[in-house]
Write a protein that holds these residues in place. Structure first.
Motif, PDB file in Angstrom:
ATOM      1  N   GLU A  61       0.699  -1.046   0.066  1.00 59.94           N
ATOM      2  CA  GLU A  61       0.027  -0.134   0.111  1.00 59.94           C
ATOM      3  C   GLU A  61       0.966   1.213  -0.044  1.00 59.94           C
ATOM      4  O   GLU A  61       1.829   1.152   0.592  1.00 59.94           O
ATOM      5  N   SER A  62       0.266   2.209  -0.628  1.00 62.45           N
ATOM      6  CA  SER A  62       0.951   3.477  -0.667  1.00 62.45           C
ATOM      7  C   SER A  62       0.946   4.083   0.771  1.00 62.45           C
ATOM      8  O   SER A  62      -0.146   4.205   1.434  1.00 62.45           O
ATOM      9  N   VAL A  63       1.893   4.723   1.169  1.00 68.74           N
ATOM     10  CA  VAL A  63       2.021   5.430   2.594  1.00 68.74           C
ATOM     11  C   VAL A  63       2.017   6.967   2.382  1.00 68.74           C
ATOM     12  O   VAL A  63       1.571   7.600   2.793  1.00 68.74           O
ATOM     13  N   ALA A  64       3.039   7.415   1.289  1.00 69.68           N
ATOM     14  CA  ALA A  64       3.092   9.027   1.207  1.00 69.68           C
ATOM     15  C   ALA A  64       4.014   9.031  -0.068  1.00 69.68           C
ATOM     16  O   ALA A  64       4.709   8.251  -0.514  1.00 69.68           O
ATOM     17  N   SER A  65       3.795  10.311  -0.586  1.00 68.19           N
ATOM     18  CA  SER A  65       4.361  10.662  -1.988  1.00 68.19           C
ATOM     19  C   SER A  65       4.821  12.103  -1.904  1.00 68.19           C
ATOM     20  O   SER A  65       4.041  13.016  -1.306  1.00 68.19           O
ATOM     21  N   ILE A  66       5.536  12.567  -2.677  1.00 68.47           N
ATOM     22  CA  ILE A  66       5.980  13.830  -2.690  1.00 68.47           C
ATOM     23  C   ILE A  66       6.557  14.158  -4.222  1.00 68.47           C
ATOM     24  O   ILE A  66       7.217  13.455  -4.772  1.00 68.47           O
ATOM     25  N   THR A  67       6.150  15.475  -4.853  1.00 71.63           N
ATOM     26  CA  THR A  67       6.725  15.445  -6.173  1.00 71.63           C
ATOM     27  C   THR A  67       7.788  16.482  -6.072  1.00 71.63           C
ATOM     28  O   THR A  67       8.125  17.006  -5.193  1.00 71.63           O
ATOM     29  N   SER A  68       8.422  16.550  -7.140  1.00 72.01           N
ATOM     30  CA  SER A  68       9.788  17.151  -7.210  1.00 72.01           C
ATOM     31  C   SER A  68       9.693  18.899  -6.779  1.00 72.01           C
ATOM     32  O   SER A  68      10.629  19.690  -6.261  1.00 72.01           O
ATOM     33  N   GLY A  69       8.405  19.094  -6.868  1.00 74.69           N
ATOM     34  CA  GLY A  69       7.888  20.558  -6.211  1.00 74.69           C
ATOM     35  C   GLY A  69       7.540  20.694  -4.857  1.00 74.69           C
ATOM     36  O   GLY A  69       7.320  21.688  -4.300  1.00 74.69           O
ATOM     37  N   GLY A  70       7.491  19.519  -4.206  1.00 69.90           N
ATOM     38  CA  GLY A  70       7.375  19.681  -2.904  1.00 69.90           C
ATOM     39  C   GLY A  70       5.860  19.085  -2.519  1.00 69.90           C
ATOM     40  O   GLY A  70       5.540  19.130  -1.212  1.00 69.90           O
ATOM     41  N   ARG A  71       4.819  18.926  -3.368  1.00 65.32           N
ATOM     42  CA  ARG A  71       3.588  18.618  -2.840  1.00 65.32           C
ATOM     43  C   ARG A  71       3.427  17.218  -2.260  1.00 65.32           C
ATOM     44  O   ARG A  71       4.099  16.382  -3.022  1.00 65.32           O
ATOM     45  N   ASP A  75       1.427  13.895  -0.353  1.00 70.17           N
ATOM     46  CA  ASP A  75       0.146  13.079  -0.165  1.00 70.17           C
ATOM     47  C   ASP A  75       0.346  11.873   0.822  1.00 70.17           C
ATOM     48  O   ASP A  75       1.454  11.351   0.841  1.00 70.17           O
ATOM     49  N   TYR A  76      -0.790  11.806   1.686  1.00 72.50           N
ATOM     50  CA  TYR A  76      -0.559  10.653   2.668  1.00 72.50           C
ATOM     51  C   TYR A  76      -1.579   9.587   2.754  1.00 72.50           C
ATOM     52  O   TYR A  76      -2.731  10.135   2.484  1.00 72.50           O
ATOM     53  N   ALA A  77      -1.212   8.333   2.899  1.00 74.61           N
ATOM     54  CA  ALA A  77      -2.417   7.702   3.352  1.00 74.61           C
ATOM     55  C   ALA A  77      -3.258   7.919   4.731  1.00 74.61           C
ATOM     56  O   ALA A  77      -2.519   8.786   5.584  1.00 74.61           O
ATOM     57  N   ASP A  78      -4.474   7.809   4.667  1.00 72.87           N
ATOM     58  CA  ASP A  78      -5.201   8.166   5.868  1.00 72.87           C
ATOM     59  C   ASP A  78      -4.836   7.898   7.163  1.00 72.87           C
ATOM     60  O   ASP A  78      -4.633   8.406   8.105  1.00 72.87           O
ATOM     61  N   SER A  79      -4.167   6.446   7.186  1.00 72.37           N
ATOM     62  CA  SER A  79      -3.553   5.652   8.253  1.00 72.37           C
ATOM     63  C   SER A  79      -2.236   6.460   8.848  1.00 72.37           C
ATOM     64  O   SER A  79      -2.138   6.211   9.949  1.00 72.37           O
ATOM     65  N   VAL A  80      -1.856   7.279   8.277  1.00 74.62           N
ATOM     66  CA  VAL A  80      -0.299   7.810   8.517  1.00 74.62           C
ATOM     67  C   VAL A  80      -0.477   9.445   8.771  1.00 74.62           C
ATOM     68  O   VAL A  80       0.388  10.000   9.350  1.00 74.62           O
ATOM     69  N   GLY A 132      -0.816  12.879   9.882  1.00 76.09           N
ATOM     70  CA  GLY A 132      -0.570  13.635  11.265  1.00 76.09           C
ATOM     71  C   GLY A 132       0.490  12.734  12.334  1.00 76.09           C
ATOM     72  O   GLY A 132       0.913  13.287  13.117  1.00 76.09           O
ATOM     73  N   ARG A 133       1.271  11.786  11.685  1.00 75.10           N
ATOM     74  CA  ARG A 133       2.116  11.071  12.258  1.00 75.10           C
ATOM     75  C   ARG A 133       3.483  10.896  11.400  1.00 75.10           C
ATOM     76  O   ARG A 133       4.611  10.815  11.815  1.00 75.10           O
ATOM     77  N   PHE A 134       3.396  10.794  10.018  1.00 73.72           N
ATOM     78  CA  PHE A 134       4.371  10.496   9.139  1.00 73.72           C
ATOM     79  C   PHE A 134       4.590  11.773   8.479  1.00 73.72           C
ATOM     80  O   PHE A 134       3.597  12.529   7.926  1.00 73.72           O
ATOM     81  N   THR A 135       5.885  12.246   8.050  1.00 73.93           N
ATOM     82  CA  THR A 135       6.115  13.196   7.272  1.00 73.93           C
ATOM     83  C   THR A 135       7.133  12.772   6.113  1.00 73.93           C
ATOM     84  O   THR A 135       8.113  12.461   6.607  1.00 73.93           O
ATOM     85  N   ILE A 136       6.875  13.279   4.908  1.00 77.51           N
ATOM     86  CA  ILE A 136       7.781  12.630   3.905  1.00 77.51           C
ATOM     87  C   ILE A 136       8.480  13.927   3.558  1.00 77.51           C
ATOM     88  O   ILE A 136       7.659  15.115   3.382  1.00 77.51           O
ATOM     89  N   SER A 137       9.614  13.964   3.219  1.00 76.15           N
ATOM     90  CA  SER A 137      10.468  15.160   2.633  1.00 76.15           C
ATOM     91  C   SER A 137      11.588  14.701   1.484  1.00 76.15           C
ATOM     92  O   SER A 137      11.870  13.554   1.431  1.00 76.15           O
ATOM     93  N   ARG A 138      12.010  15.489   0.895  1.00 77.52           N
ATOM     94  CA  ARG A 138      13.249  15.203   0.155  1.00 77.52           C
ATOM     95  C   ARG A 138      14.135  16.225  -0.117  1.00 77.52           C
ATOM     96  O   ARG A 138      13.712  17.434  -0.076  1.00 77.52           O
ATOM     97  N   ASP A 139      15.447  15.946  -0.500  1.00 79.70           N
ATOM     98  CA  ASP A 139      16.382  16.914  -0.786  1.00 79.70           C
ATOM     99  C   ASP A 139      16.757  16.622  -2.313  1.00 79.70           C
ATOM    100  O   ASP A 139      17.472  15.642  -2.552  1.00 79.70           O
ATOM    101  N   ASN A 140      16.344  17.430  -3.200  1.00 81.34           N
ATOM    102  CA  ASN A 140      16.533  17.328  -4.588  1.00 81.34           C
ATOM    103  C   ASN A 140      17.956  17.226  -5.233  1.00 81.34           C
ATOM    104  O   ASN A 140      18.334  16.560  -5.865  1.00 81.34           O
ATOM    105  N   ALA A 141      18.568  18.051  -4.331  1.00 83.97           N
ATOM    106  CA  ALA A 141      20.119  18.208  -4.624  1.00 83.97           C
ATOM    107  C   ALA A 141      20.937  16.894  -4.309  1.00 83.97           C
ATOM    108  O   ALA A 141      21.879  16.468  -4.948  1.00 83.97           O
TER     109      ALA A 141
END
Length: 116
Positions: free
Chosen positions: A44-54, A56-61, A63-72
């Protein structure tokens, strides 16, 4: 060669935190994300993030999980707080190649076990 290498999994008590990392190499990715698969269940999908930083999270996570990315660094992270036993699963990093034709790549997975 395109690679996604996860790290940071392990054993933690309920209520604890873990931070997963996924180092990507070999191409540029547009959307990156995390999936998980528990024993006997579908992936199942947990979280996703676009190159622009948008994000999306599964309802089950939410408020508890945070996705982030360092494009560099071509790296995506998953900060997991307030972990529950039902979060126990193998967590997989995924990335969609931004160069056409689009293609999804997967890491080998990292085990997260939350004890009650």
């Amino acid at each position: 060669q395109v690679q996604l290498v996860e790290s940071g999994g392990g054993l933690v008590q309920a209520g604890g935190s873990l931070r997963l990392s996924c180092a990507a190499s070999g191409t540029i990715f547009s959307t990156m994300g995390w999936y998980r698969q528990a024993p006997g269940k579908q992936r199942e999908s947990v979280a996703s993030i676009t190159s622009g930083g948008r994000t999306d999270y599964a309802d089950s996570v939410k408020g508890r999980f945070t996705i982030s990315r360092d494009n560099a660094k071509n790296t995506v992270y998953l900060q997991m707080d307030s972990l529950k036993p039902e979060d126990t699963a193998v967590y997989y990093c995924t990335g969609r190649r931004s160069i056409l034709p689009a293609r999804d790549y997967w890491g080998q997975g990292t085990q997260v076990t939350v004890s009650s």
